[in-house]
Scaffold this active site. Structure first.
Site, mmCIF file in Angstrom:
data_model
loop_
_atom_site.group_PDB
_atom_site.id
_atom_site.type_symbol
_atom_site.label_atom_id
_atom_site.label_comp_id
_atom_site.label_asym_id
_atom_site.label_seq_id
_atom_site.Cartn_x
_atom_site.Cartn_y
_atom_site.Cartn_z
ATOM 1 N N TYR A 27 -1.746 -0.717 11.075
ATOM 2 C CA TYR A 27 -2.029 -1.628 9.784
ATOM 3 C C TYR A 27 -0.811 -1.221 9.019
ATOM 4 C CZ TYR A 27 -2.846 -2.005 5.127
ATOM 5 O OH TYR A 27 -3.491 -1.892 2.995
ATOM 6 N N THR A 51 0.682 -1.395 -0.141
ATOM 7 C CA THR A 51 0.312 0.007 -0.144
ATOM 8 C C THR A 51 0.562 1.735 0.213
ATOM 9 O OG1 THR A 51 -1.776 1.103 1.843
ATOM 10 C CG2 THR A 51 -0.163 0.061 2.842
ATOM 11 N N ASP A 52 0.378 2.324 -0.385
ATOM 12 C CA ASP A 52 1.701 3.315 -0.431
ATOM 13 C C ASP A 52 0.691 4.307 0.665
ATOM 14 O OD1 ASP A 52 -1.514 4.096 -0.160
ATOM 15 O OD2 ASP A 52 -2.002 5.616 -1.704
ATOM 16 N N GLU A 53 0.153 3.342 1.675
ATOM 17 C CA GLU A 53 0.491 3.990 3.402
ATOM 18 C C GLU A 53 1.642 3.694 4.233
ATOM 19 O OE1 GLU A 53 -3.284 3.114 5.678
ATOM 20 O OE2 GLU A 53 -4.189 2.804 3.652
ATOM 21 N N ASN A 57 -8.175 1.649 -3.634
ATOM 22 C CA ASN A 57 -8.636 1.104 -4.425
ATOM 23 C C ASN A 57 -10.406 0.762 -4.044
ATOM 24 O OD1 ASN A 57 -7.546 -1.354 -5.726
ATOM 25 N ND2 ASN A 57 -6.651 -0.209 -4.860
ATOM 26 N N LYS A 81 2.062 -3.102 7.807
ATOM 27 C CA LYS A 81 2.592 -3.391 6.028
ATOM 28 C C LYS A 81 4.342 -2.980 5.657
ATOM 29 C CE LYS A 81 -0.167 -4.684 2.902
ATOM 30 N NZ LYS A 81 -0.117 -5.699 2.688
HETATM 31 P P1 NAD Z 1 -9.757 -7.710 2.376
HETATM 32 O O1 NAD Z 1 -9.291 -7.208 4.076
HETATM 33 O O2 NAD Z 1 -10.938 -7.079 1.655
HETATM 34 O O3 NAD Z 1 -9.348 -8.915 2.094
HETATM 35 C C1 NAD Z 1 -7.951 -9.667 2.671
HETATM 36 C C2 NAD Z 1 -8.203 -11.183 2.695
HETATM 37 O O4 NAD Z 1 -6.976 -11.690 2.758
HETATM 38 C C3 NAD Z 1 -9.529 -11.768 3.065
HETATM 39 O O5 NAD Z 1 -10.059 -12.759 2.043
HETATM 40 C C4 NAD Z 1 -8.686 -13.087 4.141
HETATM 41 O O6 NAD Z 1 -10.054 -13.381 4.588
HETATM 42 C C5 NAD Z 1 -7.762 -13.228 3.686
HETATM 43 N N1 NAD Z 1 -6.944 -13.663 4.704
HETATM 44 C C6 NAD Z 1 -6.981 -12.125 6.287
HETATM 45 N N2 NAD Z 1 -6.163 -12.945 6.623
HETATM 46 C C7 NAD Z 1 -5.672 -14.509 6.273
HETATM 47 C C8 NAD Z 1 -4.452 -14.895 6.627
HETATM 48 N N3 NAD Z 1 -3.687 -14.885 8.173
HETATM 49 N N4 NAD Z 1 -4.251 -16.511 5.949
HETATM 50 C C9 NAD Z 1 -5.028 -16.218 4.107
HETATM 51 N N5 NAD Z 1 -5.751 -15.192 3.865
HETATM 52 C C10 NAD Z 1 -5.985 -14.224 5.213
HETATM 53 O O7 NAD Z 1 -8.174 -6.615 1.937
HETATM 54 P P2 NAD Z 1 -8.204 -5.810 0.308
HETATM 55 O O8 NAD Z 1 -8.427 -4.463 0.570
HETATM 56 O O9 NAD Z 1 -8.760 -6.795 -0.778
HETATM 57 O O10 NAD Z 1 -6.671 -5.902 0.056
HETATM 58 C C11 NAD Z 1 -6.058 -6.783 -0.119
HETATM 59 C C12 NAD Z 1 -4.613 -6.289 -0.323
HETATM 60 O O11 NAD Z 1 -4.726 -5.455 -0.948
HETATM 61 C C13 NAD Z 1 -3.839 -6.213 1.366
HETATM 62 O O12 NAD Z 1 -2.368 -6.733 0.941
HETATM 63 C C14 NAD Z 1 -3.791 -4.777 1.342
HETATM 64 O O13 NAD Z 1 -2.493 -3.938 2.273
HETATM 65 C C15 NAD Z 1 -3.054 -4.482 0.006
HETATM 66 N N6 NAD Z 1 -3.769 -2.675 -0.530
HETATM 67 C C16 NAD Z 1 -5.360 -2.888 -0.301
HETATM 68 C C17 NAD Z 1 -5.922 -1.666 -1.321
HETATM 69 C C18 NAD Z 1 -7.247 -1.090 -0.672
HETATM 70 O O14 NAD Z 1 -7.456 0.397 -1.070
HETATM 71 N N7 NAD Z 1 -8.124 -1.991 0.010
HETATM 72 C C19 NAD Z 1 -4.769 -0.687 -1.336
HETATM 73 C C20 NAD Z 1 -4.037 -0.968 -1.499
HETATM 74 C C21 NAD Z 1 -3.021 -2.355 -1.132
HETATM 75 O O1 TDX Z 2 -16.955 5.668 7.703
HETATM 76 C C1 TDX Z 2 -15.875 6.551 7.779
HETATM 77 N N1 TDX Z 2 -15.783 7.944 7.015
HETATM 78 C C2 TDX Z 2 -14.650 8.248 6.648
HETATM 79 O O2 TDX Z 2 -14.394 9.001 6.973
HETATM 80 C C3 TDX Z 2 -14.857 5.540 7.258
HETATM 81 C C4 TDX Z 2 -14.974 4.413 7.239
HETATM 82 C C5 TDX Z 2 -13.936 6.007 6.331
HETATM 83 N N2 TDX Z 2 -13.540 6.912 6.780
HETATM 84 C C6 TDX Z 2 -12.080 8.229 5.927
HETATM 85 C C7 TDX Z 2 -10.786 8.089 6.215
HETATM 86 C C8 TDX Z 2 -10.298 8.016 5.019
HETATM 87 O O3 TDX Z 2 -9.669 9.108 4.903
HETATM 88 O O4 TDX Z 2 -12.213 7.650 4.225
HETATM 89 C C9 TDX Z 2 -11.363 7.522 3.682
HETATM 90 C C10 TDX Z 2 -10.824 5.964 3.262
HETATM 91 O O5 TDX Z 2 -10.855 4.969 4.579
HETATM 92 P P1 TDX Z 2 -11.331 3.583 4.444
HETATM 93 O O6 TDX Z 2 -12.179 3.296 3.286
HETATM 94 O O7 TDX Z 2 -11.317 3.203 5.973
HETATM 95 O O8 TDX Z 2 -9.539 3.507 4.243
HETATM 96 P P2 TDX Z 2 -7.813 4.355 4.020
HETATM 97 O O9 TDX Z 2 -8.004 4.028 5.841
HETATM 98 O O10 TDX Z 2 -7.243 4.896 3.491
HETATM 99 O O11 TDX Z 2 -7.248 2.739 3.478
HETATM 100 C C11 TDX Z 2 -7.429 2.094 2.485
HETATM 101 O O12 TDX Z 2 -6.571 2.371 1.558
HETATM 102 C C12 TDX Z 2 -5.188 1.870 1.354
HETATM 103 C C13 TDX Z 2 -7.849 0.989 2.957
HETATM 104 O O13 TDX Z 2 -8.710 0.354 3.708
HETATM 105 C C14 TDX Z 2 -6.136 -0.233 3.223
HETATM 106 O O14 TDX Z 2 -6.067 -1.085 2.923
HETATM 107 C C15 TDX Z 2 -5.020 0.149 1.739
HETATM 108 O O15 TDX Z 2 -4.231 -0.045 2.222
#
Ligand code: NAD
Ligand code: TDX
Length: 340
Positions: free
Chosen positions: A156, A129-131, A186, A160
């Site tokens: 978190y 992640t960019d975080e 995403n 990462k």
């Molecule tokens: P998510 O929480 O939707 O999915 C995580 C998945 O991993 C789930 O299916 C869960 O059951 C599985 N999991 C968790 N712990 C596990 C374990 N110990 N063994 C096997 N499986 C396990 O997450 P996401 O939002 O799809 O993110 C996926 C990846 O992308 C992560 O590595 C996250 O850091 C990265 N990422 C997410 C975002 C975002 O915007 N959501 C952005 C950049 C990077």
């Molecule tokens: O109810 C809400 N109200 C609100 O203002 C929630 C759930 C979030 N927020 C804000 C917090 C953040 O500034 O919205 C923004 C986005 O929040 P999240 O969806 O929790 O995402 P963020 O914390 O930015 O992290 C996401 O992007 C990077 C993913 O959850 C991570 O897994 C990824 O690495």
């Protein structure tokens, strides 16, 4: 630039029942017909086998298990060409309430996978992640690049960052054949209702008010999950081993702007939401410079119209209530307990 193309026939996708992992599995099945996928997923609260249901069984196999289970991981990795590692505890708010599973899955789980990959000489792609780069000020002209120093803020993002560091060290010391991608926020189908866009959309479907943290001016750099998938495939198959690539699609928007777009789509007034307690340590702004990925691998995002992508995502949640309904109440109960 390297001209070598890596053409895996069998890949393991960890976390392939989560949001981004399952979208990647759909992408591979659709775009790369010669590839067989083994999904390794523990099916935590965030994993749902429905996300990959209906895909051909001769192309996709689900193994329910933990990436920290060294014996299981060893056996699966011994039979594959590549591991694409998505599995993680992924939600910042949860990591503040209880960091422990983040340490276990994000750090120990990554360690378990890379140990097996180095043993069998298997190619490894690490999804991050960019975080890990911390945050930028709203008025800072800079964006994150591959050279930006790590400065994670939350439990978190620090786990990462730790997992990225393990991968870099294993690549340098043990010659692990690894690539790393760090992507921005995403959006798209199958995202858990705890996350910002699905939470607000499903609140509105339920006739409840959206909830905005802090002053609503925090900026996230949105990318459609399908574009993330095409980027990961490009890096896995054409990226240079040992390299990191940032993934983003120039989608910076502040939260209040995104929320107002959602409210408009529901025909609600633009102030029809609640301000709630801010997230402790809340990162102000993320912004990705994806020049390296674009120049070196020729990658381009296809979903550059955020309004259209958001409208399509809203439609998906309207059409798929049975998918998200079971998780909604427990998610909102957790938020209520946190004052959010
Ligand atoms: P998510 O929480 O939707 O999915 C995580 C998945 O991993 C789930 O299916 C869960 O059951 C599985 N999991 C968790 N712990 C596990 C374990 N110990 N063994 C096997 N499986 C396990 O997450 P996401 O939002 O799809 O993110 C996926 C990846 O992308 C992560 O590595 C996250 O850091 C990265 N990422 C997410 C975002 C975002 O915007 N959501 C952005 C950049 C990077
Ligand atoms: O109810 C809400 N109200 C609100 O203002 C929630 C759930 C979030 N927020 C804000 C917090 C953040 O500034 O919205 C923004 C986005 O929040 P999240 O969806 O929790 O995402 P963020 O914390 O930015 O992290 C996401 O992007 C990077 C993913 O959850 C991570 O897994 C990824 O690495």
């Amino acid at each position: 630039m390297s001209n070598d193309i890596f053409e895996p026939r069998r890949i393991i996708v960890t976390g392939g029942c989560g949001f981004i992992g399952s979208n990647f599995v759909h992408h591979v099945v659709r775009e790369h017909p010669g590839v067989r996928v083994t999904v390794l997923d523990k099916l935590t609260y965030a994993g749902n086998p429905e996300n990959i249901a209906g895909l051909p069984s001769d192309r996709v196999e689900l193994v329910v298990g933990d990436i920290c289970d060294a014996a299981l991981v060893d056996r699966l990795v011994s039979e594959t060409d590549a591991v694409v590692h998505y599995a993680a505890e992924s939600h910042n708010d949860n990591s503040i309430a209880d960091p422990s599973p983040f340490l276990e899955t994000n750090v120990r789980g990554t360690y378990t996978l890379i140990e097996a990959c180095r043993k069998y000489g298997v190619r490894y792609h690490h999804v991050s992640t960019d975080e890990v780069y911390g945050d930028l000020a709203l008025d800072d002209p800079a964006r994150f690049t591959e050279e930006t120093p790590y400065r994670p803020s939350s439990p978190y993002s620090s786990t990462k960052a730790a997992s990225d560091m393990l991968v870099r060290a294993w690549a340098r010391t043990f010659g692990l054949k690894a690539t790393i991608s760090n992507c921005s926020n995403n959006y798209g189908p199958y995202q858990h209702v705890e996350k910002f866009i699905p939470r607000q959309v499903t609140n509105l479907i339920d006739g409840a008010r959206p909830r905005l943290y802090g002053d609503g001016r925090n900026v996230r750099d949105w990318i459609h999950t399908e574009d993330h998938s095409s980027a990961v495939w490009a890096i896995l198959t054409r990226g240079r081993v040992g390299e990191t690539y940032l993934v983003g699609a120039d989608g910076e928007r502040d939260n209040i702007t995104v929320l107002r777009e959602i409210l408009r789509a529901f025909g609600r007034p633009e102030d029809d939401f609640d301000w709630v307690r801010d997230r402790p340590g809340h990162d102000r702004r993320y912004a990705i410079d994806a020049t390296k990925l674009r120049r070196e691998l020729g990658w381009e995002p296809a979903h550059t119209d955020f309004a259209a992508g958001l409208a399509e995502t809203i439609r998906w949640y309207r059409d798929n209530e049975p998918w998200w309904r079971p998780a909604k109440e427990a998610t909102e109960a957790r938020y209520r307990a946190q004052g959010q």
